[in-house]
Motif scaffolding. Sequence first.
Motif, PDB file in Angstrom:
ATOM      1  N   GLN A 273      34.081  51.844  47.076  1.00  0.00           N
ATOM      2  CA  GLN A 273      35.413  51.746  47.683  1.00  0.00           C
ATOM      3  C   GLN A 273      35.935  53.115  48.120  1.00  0.00           C
ATOM      4  O   GLN A 273      36.866  53.202  48.910  1.00  0.00           O
ATOM      5  N   GLU A 274      35.345  54.165  47.556  1.00  0.00           N
ATOM      6  CA  GLU A 274      35.629  55.547  47.979  1.00  0.00           C
ATOM      7  C   GLU A 274      37.090  55.929  47.764  1.00  0.00           C
ATOM      8  O   GLU A 274      37.757  56.462  48.656  1.00  0.00           O
ATOM      9  N   THR A 275      37.584  55.676  46.552  1.00  0.00           N
ATOM     10  CA  THR A 275      38.943  56.066  46.189  1.00  0.00           C
ATOM     11  C   THR A 275      38.894  57.292  45.290  1.00  0.00           C
ATOM     12  O   THR A 275      37.855  57.622  44.727  1.00  0.00           O
ATOM     13  N   ARG A 276      40.015  57.955  45.137  1.00  0.00           N
ATOM     14  CA  ARG A 276      40.096  59.096  44.230  1.00  0.00           C
ATOM     15  C   ARG A 276      40.561  58.680  42.838  1.00  0.00           C
ATOM     16  O   ARG A 276      40.472  59.455  41.887  1.00  0.00           O
ATOM     17  N   VAL A 277      41.073  57.448  42.728  1.00  0.00           N
ATOM     18  CA  VAL A 277      41.583  56.943  41.457  1.00  0.00           C
ATOM     19  C   VAL A 277      40.841  55.652  41.106  1.00  0.00           C
ATOM     20  O   VAL A 277      40.717  54.751  41.945  1.00  0.00           O
ATOM     21  N   MET A 278      40.345  55.567  39.866  1.00  0.00           N
ATOM     22  CA  MET A 278      39.681  54.360  39.388  1.00  0.00           C
ATOM     23  C   MET A 278      40.331  53.934  38.074  1.00  0.00           C
ATOM     24  O   MET A 278      40.449  54.731  37.145  1.00  0.00           O
ATOM     25  N   LEU A 279      40.765  52.666  38.006  1.00  0.00           N
ATOM     26  CA  LEU A 279      41.398  52.117  36.816  1.00  0.00           C
ATOM     27  C   LEU A 279      40.529  50.986  36.278  1.00  0.00           C
ATOM     28  O   LEU A 279      40.149  50.077  37.028  1.00  0.00           O
ATOM     29  N   LEU A 280      40.208  51.029  34.991  1.00  0.00           N
ATOM     30  CA  LEU A 280      39.322  50.036  34.383  1.00  0.00           C
ATOM     31  C   LEU A 280      39.992  49.441  33.147  1.00  0.00           C
ATOM     32  O   LEU A 280      40.452  50.167  32.270  1.00  0.00           O
ATOM     33  N   ASP A 281      40.035  48.112  33.099  1.00  0.00           N
ATOM     34  CA  ASP A 281      40.675  47.411  31.990  1.00  0.00           C
ATOM     35  C   ASP A 281      39.604  46.872  31.036  1.00  0.00           C
ATOM     36  O   ASP A 281      38.932  45.889  31.324  1.00  0.00           O
ATOM     37  N   GLU A 282      39.419  47.542  29.913  1.00  0.00           N
ATOM     38  CA  GLU A 282      38.488  47.168  28.853  1.00  0.00           C
ATOM     39  C   GLU A 282      37.073  46.848  29.371  1.00  0.00           C
ATOM     40  O   GLU A 282      36.542  45.767  29.120  1.00  0.00           O
ATOM     41  N   PRO A 283      36.454  47.760  30.086  1.00  0.00           N
ATOM     42  CA  PRO A 283      35.116  47.491  30.615  1.00  0.00           C
ATOM     43  C   PRO A 283      34.029  47.431  29.549  1.00  0.00           C
ATOM     44  O   PRO A 283      32.935  46.936  29.813  1.00  0.00           O
ATOM     45  N   THR A 284      34.316  47.929  28.345  1.00  0.00           N
ATOM     46  CA  THR A 284      33.300  47.923  27.277  1.00  0.00           C
ATOM     47  C   THR A 284      33.447  46.726  26.343  1.00  0.00           C
ATOM     48  O   THR A 284      32.728  46.631  25.341  1.00  0.00           O
ATOM     49  N   ALA A 285      34.353  45.791  26.665  1.00  0.00           N
ATOM     50  CA  ALA A 285      34.721  44.729  25.721  1.00  0.00           C
ATOM     51  C   ALA A 285      33.533  43.891  25.257  1.00  0.00           C
ATOM     52  O   ALA A 285      33.459  43.495  24.093  1.00  0.00           O
ATOM     53  N   PHE A 286      32.586  43.586  26.140  1.00  0.00           N
ATOM     54  CA  PHE A 286      31.504  42.675  25.788  1.00  0.00           C
ATOM     55  C   PHE A 286      30.149  43.368  25.699  1.00  0.00           C
ATOM     56  O   PHE A 286      29.105  42.710  25.764  1.00  0.00           O
ATOM     57  N   LEU A 287      30.170  44.687  25.547  1.00  0.00           N
ATOM     58  CA  LEU A 287      28.921  45.444  25.543  1.00  0.00           C
ATOM     59  C   LEU A 287      28.523  45.844  24.128  1.00  0.00           C
ATOM     60  O   LEU A 287      29.375  46.069  23.271  1.00  0.00           O
ATOM     61  N   ASP A 288      27.205  45.937  23.891  1.00  0.00           N
ATOM     62  CA  ASP A 288      26.739  46.441  22.602  1.00  0.00           C
ATOM     63  C   ASP A 288      26.899  47.966  22.578  1.00  0.00           C
ATOM     64  O   ASP A 288      27.243  48.590  23.587  1.00  0.00           O
ATOM     65  N   LEU A 289      26.661  48.566  21.409  1.00  0.00           N
ATOM     66  CA  LEU A 289      26.954  49.989  21.243  1.00  0.00           C
ATOM     67  C   LEU A 289      26.200  50.887  22.226  1.00  0.00           C
ATOM     68  O   LEU A 289      26.814  51.751  22.866  1.00  0.00           O
ATOM     69  N   PRO A 290      24.874  50.724  22.413  1.00  0.00           N
ATOM     70  CA  PRO A 290      24.185  51.613  23.370  1.00  0.00           C
ATOM     71  C   PRO A 290      24.750  51.505  24.786  1.00  0.00           C
ATOM     72  O   PRO A 290      24.870  52.519  25.488  1.00  0.00           O
ATOM     73  N   ARG A 291      25.094  50.268  25.212  1.00  0.00           N
ATOM     74  CA  ARG A 291      25.645  50.105  26.572  1.00  0.00           C
ATOM     75  C   ARG A 291      27.049  50.700  26.670  1.00  0.00           C
ATOM     76  O   ARG A 291      27.442  51.207  27.711  1.00  0.00           O
ATOM     77  N   ARG A 292      27.838  50.617  25.587  1.00  0.00           N
ATOM     78  CA  ARG A 292      29.177  51.228  25.603  1.00  0.00           C
ATOM     79  C   ARG A 292      29.071  52.737  25.747  1.00  0.00           C
ATOM     80  O   ARG A 292      29.809  53.355  26.522  1.00  0.00           O
ATOM     81  N   VAL A 293      28.164  53.326  24.978  1.00  0.00           N
ATOM     82  CA  VAL A 293      27.971  54.776  25.052  1.00  0.00           C
ATOM     83  C   VAL A 293      27.519  55.180  26.451  1.00  0.00           C
ATOM     84  O   VAL A 293      28.030  56.156  27.037  1.00  0.00           O
ATOM     85  N   GLU A 294      26.577  54.438  27.014  1.00  0.00           N
ATOM     86  CA  GLU A 294      26.061  54.743  28.352  1.00  0.00           C
ATOM     87  C   GLU A 294      27.170  54.665  29.397  1.00  0.00           C
ATOM     88  O   GLU A 294      27.296  55.537  30.269  1.00  0.00           O
ATOM     89  N   LEU A 295      28.002  53.615  29.305  1.00  0.00           N
ATOM     90  CA  LEU A 295      29.079  53.431  30.274  1.00  0.00           C
ATOM     91  C   LEU A 295      30.110  54.553  30.178  1.00  0.00           C
ATOM     92  O   LEU A 295      30.532  55.111  31.201  1.00  0.00           O
ATOM     93  N   MET A 296      30.511  54.906  28.972  1.00  0.00           N
ATOM     94  CA  MET A 296      31.501  55.967  28.807  1.00  0.00           C
ATOM     95  C   MET A 296      30.967  57.304  29.309  1.00  0.00           C
ATOM     96  O   MET A 296      31.695  58.076  29.946  1.00  0.00           O
ATOM     97  N   ARG A 297      29.708  57.586  29.034  1.00  0.00           N
ATOM     98  CA  ARG A 297      29.123  58.840  29.509  1.00  0.00           C
ATOM     99  C   ARG A 297      29.057  58.866  31.038  1.00  0.00           C
ATOM    100  O   ARG A 297      29.358  59.891  31.671  1.00  0.00           O
TER     101      ARG A 297
END
Length: 352
Positions: free
Chosen positions: A169-193
């Motif tokens: 979408q090529e925006t300067r601002v990105m807002l995410l609402d609980e994107p890690t809610a359904f992820l296991d720990l390795p995927r949460r860490v990967e997403l946050m990094r």
Amino acid sequence: MKVGMERKASPLAAIELEVGYPVKGATPRSVARALDLELKPGEFVCLLGPNGVGKSTLIRTLSGMQDPLSGCVRILDTSIAEMSPKEKARAVSVVLTDSLPVGMFDGYSVVALGRHPHTGWTGSLGERDRARIDWALDAVGARELASRQVSELSDGERQKIMIARALAQETRVMLLDEPTAFLDLPRRVELMRTLRDLARREGLCILLSTHDLDLALRSADKLWLLGEKGILTTGMPEELALAGDIARTFASAELDWDVEHGSFRMHRHACARVSLEGEGSVAIWTRRALTRIGYEVASDSGESSLRIRIESLEGGYCWKVAGPRGESEVSSLGALVAELLKMEHGGDKFEK
């Protein structure tokens, strides 16, 4: 600021913002008010707070998907209320937990939807659009997902596609609402990094709501703490921890904030005081095990009626225990915990 210098407009700012939602036949319910907020380029911010305090409402209001009860949100000094839908879509991208299209879409088609604000009325993709889509897929490591059906993807893979769509979408601002809610720990860490690295490398403003306090403390440049009374406290994670703001935001009769370890622990009245002697990781995890089963752990004998010393053996460790009933020795942490629990319930353990 030097005389003659112009103030640089913030990519996203809120002034005297009040957020809430309408109630049929009654006045709107306010969840937070008098909010003065700002997102800065290259900054990865995590929004935390108890359930039901209005984190999703704040995300939706900042994105322009929901009107504020009062105050305003500004994008580069332009009120978001005065922007057209296309202008909003070119300024702010949003990733919601329930916003993924399914059906016959493949990964590439979903990411391509992010180019809609930039294409003409026909929606045809040009060379620049395709280059941006390819870049977005590569940025989140989702190139191999482009040809797969969305319905076949795991939760973690779907989140990668949704973040790639927001990047396309090529925006300067990105807002995410609980994107890690359904992820296991390795995927949460990967997403946050991935999000933290994108913010710094691309100069993006990224705001993410989450319940994962530990990952937020380790990843975020700044925390926004939204409390039950609608009070928002912002700052660097370490400063908020030291000031007690994290403890106050999540105050509970069941939890105690451990400022030394940067985590919450279950509140439990100590059944006894025990002194622990040992070093290294085995001592750390022994202390955690003892605390978990209800012991107050000290590093000196003091008034402790029970003393535990960890000794290193060839190929392992042993735990030597001395108490009112004598001395004993166990060869594993599990055996130590089992014996202490039996003693707590009246068993004659640790007798010589």
